[in-house]
Design a protein around this motif. Structure first.
Motif, mmCIF file in Angstrom:
data_model
loop_
_atom_site.group_PDB
_atom_site.id
_atom_site.type_symbol
_atom_site.label_atom_id
_atom_site.label_comp_id
_atom_site.label_asym_id
_atom_site.label_seq_id
_atom_site.Cartn_x
_atom_site.Cartn_y
_atom_site.Cartn_z
ATOM 1 N N ALA A 315 62.653 9.822 26.020
ATOM 2 C CA ALA A 315 62.430 10.590 24.789
ATOM 3 C C ALA A 315 60.962 10.971 24.651
ATOM 4 O O ALA A 315 60.071 10.332 25.194
ATOM 5 N N ILE A 316 60.725 12.023 23.901
ATOM 6 C CA ILE A 316 59.373 12.545 23.691
ATOM 7 C C ILE A 316 59.225 12.953 22.239
ATOM 8 O O ILE A 316 60.159 13.476 21.627
ATOM 9 N N GLY A 317 58.073 12.681 21.652
ATOM 10 C CA GLY A 317 57.637 13.411 20.492
ATOM 11 C C GLY A 317 57.874 12.849 19.107
ATOM 12 O O GLY A 317 57.025 13.036 18.256
ATOM 13 N N PHE A 318 59.014 12.176 18.822
ATOM 14 C CA PHE A 318 59.313 11.878 17.428
ATOM 15 C C PHE A 318 58.315 10.878 16.845
ATOM 16 O O PHE A 318 58.220 9.742 17.304
ATOM 17 N N PHE A 319 57.598 11.326 15.848
ATOM 18 C CA PHE A 319 56.524 10.580 15.190
ATOM 19 C C PHE A 319 55.488 10.056 16.196
ATOM 20 O O PHE A 319 54.977 8.949 16.059
ATOM 21 N N TYR A 320 55.208 10.850 17.247
ATOM 22 C CA TYR A 320 54.017 10.678 18.080
ATOM 23 C C TYR A 320 54.004 9.394 18.904
ATOM 24 O O TYR A 320 52.992 9.036 19.476
ATOM 25 N N ARG A 321 55.144 8.711 19.033
ATOM 26 C CA ARG A 321 55.051 7.349 19.535
ATOM 27 C C ARG A 321 55.524 7.151 20.964
ATOM 28 O O ARG A 321 54.974 6.326 21.682
ATOM 29 N N TYR A 322 56.555 7.871 21.406
ATOM 30 C CA TYR A 322 57.151 7.560 22.697
ATOM 31 C C TYR A 322 56.175 7.735 23.857
ATOM 32 O O TYR A 322 56.178 6.961 24.800
ATOM 33 N N GLU A 323 55.352 8.760 23.804
ATOM 34 C CA GLU A 323 54.402 9.013 24.885
ATOM 35 C C GLU A 323 52.997 8.528 24.563
ATOM 36 O O GLU A 323 52.034 8.874 25.246
#
Length: 539
Positions: A315-323
């Motif tokens: 996953a990428i992107g949701f609330f800046y956390r995964y990456e």
């Protein structure tokens, strides 16, 4: 005296960056509490899932968010067990995840400072690199989110710090430390396997094959331990969140298989400007890596590869956390490479004005390269308080409604279950899958439908359903667009100015006409105590 001054200067970058980090989190938390009528509320529902699991584990010995049946809804087993240990000592406190994040954030900064110092940066350059790490990751919003991503960042930086010593060849006995760091990173987030595999490739290329096998074996240990434990309790080998959100290869045809194995990340890259910026920064780092080719070049390639694998399979992107772990590590190494290049050009005996100007322009080039990351970091900071307010207005109020209006031990179904499971004693069926093995299995097998959901509601003796209707429009594998026809509308709860919730409107339904009537009366009674920004309608 000079030794004492040197030791003092070594701690300056950590102290400065940690102070900024801690002040930033404190400031956002203070604003959030003031906005939420004095309540501390996380900006997502997800941390409450982890907390509900930890609470259930401590109180009932069950690894699940809201029922008596095992359900691996947490994407980070170690984080959940860490919270469970904290709850066993201090009680189920909402702020404990934030407290852990503050600790791991400070530790991540300390490791980043150690990396900068190990690469040869002075106090000023190290301070700039650490501050860039705090701002651009962005550490403050990620810590405030109350999830495991700050611990993940720390563990990844620790792994890379130990890897630097191994790449430099200064520690012949670094295998045990590398193994422990790899296992720790994977225990916090399975995506760490991307970097572990790439690091193993680096070790093979640099003729450190033994270290490659050591870290690969160590990284698989926590995965296998949790997988076997989960299978023994009726779950899957991987957590439910990975089973539903992971981008697994599709073997239906050679072309589809090749696309999902190799091309999906490239096709999605144009959607994420901040990751394109990170790849550009890693290319920039590789170009400047002459100063420390043994370390910076392989690590820049490693992080670039991690970006590709993250896009391809996670996953990428949701609330800046995964990456965040990739952005944090990439930011640190890009700033370290720039500082080292400037330092080298400035230290040349004959300062060539052209080379020096080139070096300074190269450092300035980080500004446009990281511009989209800067925009993302600024927006993240601005979003924290409004997102927290949205969770307070919706998820927190839903939990308060269940606790105060539906009586003891109600049986409910919902599709965002964190607050409901943490704050109430309800039996909660996760209608979208993370907290219910049955729903996870149906969605994985593409058999989830209004009919199968209706069967689950009947089997679980559910009386109250609280869902986003919009989530189910595209959820059904058989093309259905409605909730089960057996459900009866009881009312809706709508919030204004939504930032943190998946939908502004929650629909309340009863599984029988009598249940719907009871829910409608409870909503009408609850409406008088609902906070500003919450609109409740009943038929």
């Amino acid at each position: 005296m000079s030794i004492e001054v040197t030791r003092l200067s070594r701690g300056v970058p950590s102290v400065i960056a940690s102070a900024v980090f801690l002040f930033g989190v404190w400031r956002i938390a203070s604003l959030s509490i003031a906005a939420n009528d004095g309540h501390f509320v996380h900006p997502l529902d997800d941390p409450y899932i982890h907390m509900a699991m930890a609470k259930n584990l401590v109180e009932n010995g069950v690894y699940a968010p809201g029922s008596g049946t095992f359900a691996a809804a947490s994407s980070s087993p170690l984080w959940t067990f860490l919270l469970a240990g904290s709850f066993a000592v201090a009680g189920a406190r909402e702020w404990l995840p934030l407290a852990w994040n503050l600790l791991f954030g400070v530790l991540a900064i300390a490791v980043a400072s150690s990396i900068a110092r190990r690469l040869g940066l002075g106090a000023i350059a190290s301070s700039v690199a650490c501050l860039a790490l705090v701002y651009l990751t962005p550490m403050i919003p990620v810590a405030f989110a109350g999830l495991e991503h700050m611990a993940h960042l720390f563990s990844v930086l620790l792994l890379l710090r130990i890897a630097i010593d191994s790449l430099e060849g200064e520690r012949a006995q670094s295998g045990l430390a590398l193994a422990a760091a790899a296992a720790l990173a994977v225990s916090f987030r399975y995506e760490s396997l991307f970097l572990v595999v790439l690091l193993a490739v680096v070790f093979v290329v640099t003729r450190k094959t033994r270290l490659a096998f050591v870290i690969l074996g160590a990284a698989l240990v926590p995965v296998c331990i949790f997988g076997l434990w989960s299978l023994a309790h009726g779950g899957w080998f991987l957590p439910n969140s990975l089973m539903l959100k992971g981008k697994f290869p599709e073997a239906r045809g050679t072309r589809r298989l090749m696309r999902t194995l190799f091309l999906r990340g490239v096709q999605d890259l144009d959607l994420y400007a901040h990751l394109m910026s990170l790849l550009a920064a890693m290319a920039f780092t590789a170009l400047l890596s002459r100063v420390s080719r043994k370390v910076l070049l392989p690590l820049a390639l490693l992080i670039a590869g991690g970006v590709y694998l993250q896009l391809q399979f996670a996953a990428i992107g949701f609330f800046y956390r995964y990456e965040a772990y990739l952005l944090g590590a990439g930011t640190l190494f890009a700033f370290c490479a720039s500082a080292l290049f400037l330092k080298r050009q400035w230290a040349l005996p004959a300062r060539n004005p052209v080379l020096l100007a080139t070096a300074m322009l190269s450092a300035v080039a980080l500004i446009p390269i990281f511009w989209s990351v800067h925009v993302r970091a600024t927006f993240a900071l601005e979003t924290c308080v409004p997102a927290s307010l949205s969770i307070y207005r919706q998820q927190y109020q839903m939990a308060r409604f269940v606790r105060d209006e539906l009586g003891p031990h109600p049986r409910i179904a919902a599709n965002d279950i964190g607050c409901l499971a943490f704050y109430t004693d309800a039996h909660v069926l996760d209608a979208f899958g993370l907290g219910s093995n049955a729903v996870t299995g149906l969605r994985r097998e593409r058999r989830y439908s209004p009919a199968t959901l209706d069967s689950l509601l009947r089997a679980g003796r559910i009386t109250t359903v609280m869902v986003y209707r919009s989530w189910f429009t595209d959820a059904w594998a058989n093309g259905g667009t409605e909730l089960p026809a057996t459900l009866h509308t009881a009312g809706t709860m709508r919030i204004a100015d939504n930032h943190g919730c998946a939908d502004s409107t929650v629909e309340f339904l009863g599984t029988t006409p009598a249940a719907a009537d009871t829910i409608a009366k409870a909503l009408a009674h609850f409406r008088a105590s609902a906070p500003t920004g919450v609109s409740i309608r009943v038929p």
